[in-house]
Write a protein that holds these residues in place. Structure first.
Motif, PDB file in Angstrom:
ATOM      1  N   GLY A 129      22.792  47.136 -39.787  1.00 29.62           N
ATOM      2  CA  GLY A 129      22.527  46.413 -41.035  1.00 29.62           C
ATOM      3  C   GLY A 129      21.985  45.017 -40.768  1.00 29.62           C
ATOM      4  N   HIS A 130      21.731  44.267 -41.857  1.00 27.93           N
ATOM      5  CA  HIS A 130      21.161  42.933 -41.726  1.00 27.93           C
ATOM      6  C   HIS A 130      22.235  41.912 -41.315  1.00 27.93           C
ATOM      7  N   VAL A 131      21.932  41.133 -40.282  1.00 25.41           N
ATOM      8  CA  VAL A 131      22.839  40.078 -39.817  1.00 25.41           C
ATOM      9  C   VAL A 131      22.029  38.799 -39.696  1.00 25.41           C
ATOM     10  N   THR A 132      22.540  37.684 -40.248  1.00 23.54           N
ATOM     11  CA  THR A 132      21.810  36.424 -40.125  1.00 23.54           C
ATOM     12  C   THR A 132      22.334  35.624 -38.927  1.00 23.54           C
ATOM     13  N   VAL A 133      21.407  34.949 -38.249  1.00 22.99           N
ATOM     14  CA  VAL A 133      21.746  34.197 -37.029  1.00 22.99           C
ATOM     15  C   VAL A 133      21.875  32.718 -37.388  1.00 22.99           C
ATOM     16  N   TRP A 134      22.949  32.080 -36.924  1.00 15.28           N
ATOM     17  CA  TRP A 134      23.206  30.671 -37.235  1.00 15.28           C
ATOM     18  C   TRP A 134      23.292  29.867 -35.951  1.00 15.28           C
ATOM     19  N   GLU A 135      22.805  28.627 -36.044  1.00 17.95           N
ATOM     20  CA  GLU A 135      22.772  27.810 -34.825  1.00 17.95           C
ATOM     21  C   GLU A 135      24.000  26.942 -34.645  1.00 17.95           C
ATOM     22  N   SER A 136      24.734  26.683 -35.744  1.00 12.32           N
ATOM     23  CA  SER A 136      25.954  25.894 -35.568  1.00 12.32           C
ATOM     24  C   SER A 136      27.139  26.660 -36.144  1.00 12.32           C
ATOM     25  N   VAL A 137      28.290  26.509 -35.462  1.00  9.39           N
ATOM     26  CA  VAL A 137      29.502  27.198 -35.924  1.00  9.39           C
ATOM     27  C   VAL A 137      29.869  26.682 -37.314  1.00  9.39           C
ATOM     28  N   GLU A 138      29.745  25.366 -37.495  1.00 10.64           N
ATOM     29  CA  GLU A 138      30.158  24.764 -38.774  1.00 10.64           C
ATOM     30  C   GLU A 138      29.409  25.418 -39.937  1.00 10.64           C
ATOM     31  N   GLU A 139      28.100  25.577 -39.764  1.00 12.14           N
ATOM     32  CA  GLU A 139      27.313  26.198 -40.840  1.00 12.14           C
ATOM     33  C   GLU A 139      27.600  27.691 -40.948  1.00 12.14           C
ATOM     34  N   ALA A 140      27.793  28.332 -39.819  1.00 13.10           N
ATOM     35  CA  ALA A 140      28.013  29.788 -39.828  1.00 13.10           C
ATOM     36  C   ALA A 140      29.300  30.171 -40.561  1.00 13.10           C
ATOM     37  N   VAL A 141      30.314  29.308 -40.478  1.00 18.16           N
ATOM     38  CA  VAL A 141      31.600  29.671 -41.096  1.00 18.16           C
ATOM     39  C   VAL A 141      31.768  29.072 -42.488  1.00 18.16           C
ATOM     40  N   ASN A 142      30.778  28.260 -42.909  1.00 13.56           N
ATOM     41  CA  ASN A 142      30.893  27.603 -44.220  1.00 13.56           C
ATOM     42  C   ASN A 142      30.963  28.657 -45.325  1.00 13.56           C
TER      43      ASN A 142
END
Ligand SMILES: NC(=O)c1ccc[n+]([C@@H]2O[C@H](COP(=O)([O-])OP(=O)(O)OC[C@H]3O[C@@H](n4cnc5c(N)ncnc54)[C@H](O)[C@@H]3O)[C@@H](O)[C@H]2O)c1
Ligand SMILES: O=C(O)[C@@H]1CCCCN1
Length: 312
Positions: A181-194
């Motif tokens: 399925g679709h997964v988005t890639v994040w560069e910072s943990v802070e933004e990824a878990v927001n």
């Protein structure tokens, strides 16, 4: 004389072990373990042999489930690897015994068992503890456990969004390309878990990567890495603000840096929640600190062996 053991390879284990069979058996085993009745389950805390020269450990994980008559041990080597290393971080073999005779019935690959049973237990914890309307799943780490967690979480629940972060963006991108399925890639943990409702930490980190100030109140965290008393994945703030659940209290207070070094109190074992002797505080921020248990490997090995016998 006993028959020589059968050898069950990794690709065979992969085809024989399915979450739909594994999850109910793990729930029963976790429940029995938490009754603390040695007539039911015998599982000492894992013995670990340091391999200082290689920055790793050999873990010995024996278990006996008395009524099911499953005697098993996993032998697992795990390492702290440098970024960019191509060496595996975990290698495992599982031995299934005939408990009466004492011979080994089967020697099987332990990597798929480790990947699937760990993810299945995290899915059990999420089923019990994640917010009622969970829409966003974030996975921190992009290795073997990340993939097994992605598979079982998307098979079991319906998230609207799945995010991944890894310390190297290319690894996270490769991971996102490898999933169904679709997964988005994040560069910072802070933004990824927001705003995430469920966060799975499956990294090889030994210092915190997830900080409490970033975690949405009421979120559920399945913390799978940091399996040594001086290793961390979560910071003190998160450990102290969350209700902490574990697979085994005895294991957690001996092996989890996140628990030992933060001074956080363990609220319950998953098995206690399954038995109804401790509540699932779903509306609070919850951390499930997973360390892995021999009984999880034992029920998995029994399943694999049963399925293997059906086919041979
Ligand atoms: N709780 C359990 O039962 C259980 C079972 C198996 C593995 N584990 C642990 O889970 C973790 C992941 O295992 P895996 O098999 O997926 O490993 P893996 O090597 O396949 O993947 C590890 C991931 O963590 C990342 N990583 C490594 N060091 C990091 C650091 N310092 N900071 C941030 N990210 C880092 C890597 O880039 C990779 O994405 C390991 O810590 C392992 O020991 C726990
Ligand atoms: O339970 C396990 O299988 C793992 C192995 C690697 C270290 C942590 N625990």
């Amino acid at each position: 004389m006993a028959q020589p053991p059968v050898l069950i390879r990794q690709d065979e284990v992969e085809g024989l072990l399915h979450y739909k069979d594994l999850i109910p058996r793990l729930e029963v085993a976790l429940g029995k373990f938490s009754k603390l009745d040695s007539a039911e389950v015998i599982q000492p805390v894992r013995t670990t042999v340091p391999l200082q020269k290689y920055n790793g450990f050999l873990g010995l994980m024996p278990a006996y489930l008395v009524h099911e008559d499953i005697l098993c041990t996993k032998l697992v080597c795990f390492y702290k690897r440098e970024s960019g290393s191509t060496l595996p971080s975990t290698q495992a073999t599982v031995l299934l015994f005939d408990p009466e005779y004492g011979n080994v019935k089967a020697v099987m690959d332990g990597e798929v068992i480790t990947a699937k049973r760990t993810a299945a237990v995290s899915a059990i914890s999420a089923k019990l503890l994640m917010p009622a309307k969970s829409e966003v799943l974030t996975i921190l780490g992009a290795g073997h456990q990340a993939l097994s967690h992605y598979n079982v979480f998307t098979e079991t629940f319906s998230f609207k969004e799945v995010r991944v972060w890894s310390r190297r963006k290319e690894t996270a991108e490769r991971f996102a390309q490898s999933t169904q399925g679709h997964v988005t890639v994040w560069e910072s943990v802070e933004e990824a878990v927001n705003g995430a409702d469920v966060i799975v930490t499956v990294t090889g980190a030994s210092e915190p990567v997830l900080f409490g100030q970033w975690v949405k109140p009421g979120a559920h965290v399945a913390a799978v890495g940091a399996c040594r008393p001086d290793w961390r994945e979560l910071d003190d703030v998160l450990m102290r603000q969350a209700e902490v659940y574990v697979d085994s209290r005895e294991g957690a207070v001996a092996e989890s840096g996140d628990i030992i070094l933060s001074g956080a109190k363990v609220f319950a074992e998953l098995g206690e929640v399954l038995n109804g002797t401790r509540p699932a505080l779903r509306e609070k921020t919850t951390v499930f600190k997973s360390l892995g248990m021999g009984i999880q490997d034992a029920v998995s090995a029994k399943l694999v062996f049963e399925q293997w016998k059906n086919k041979h």
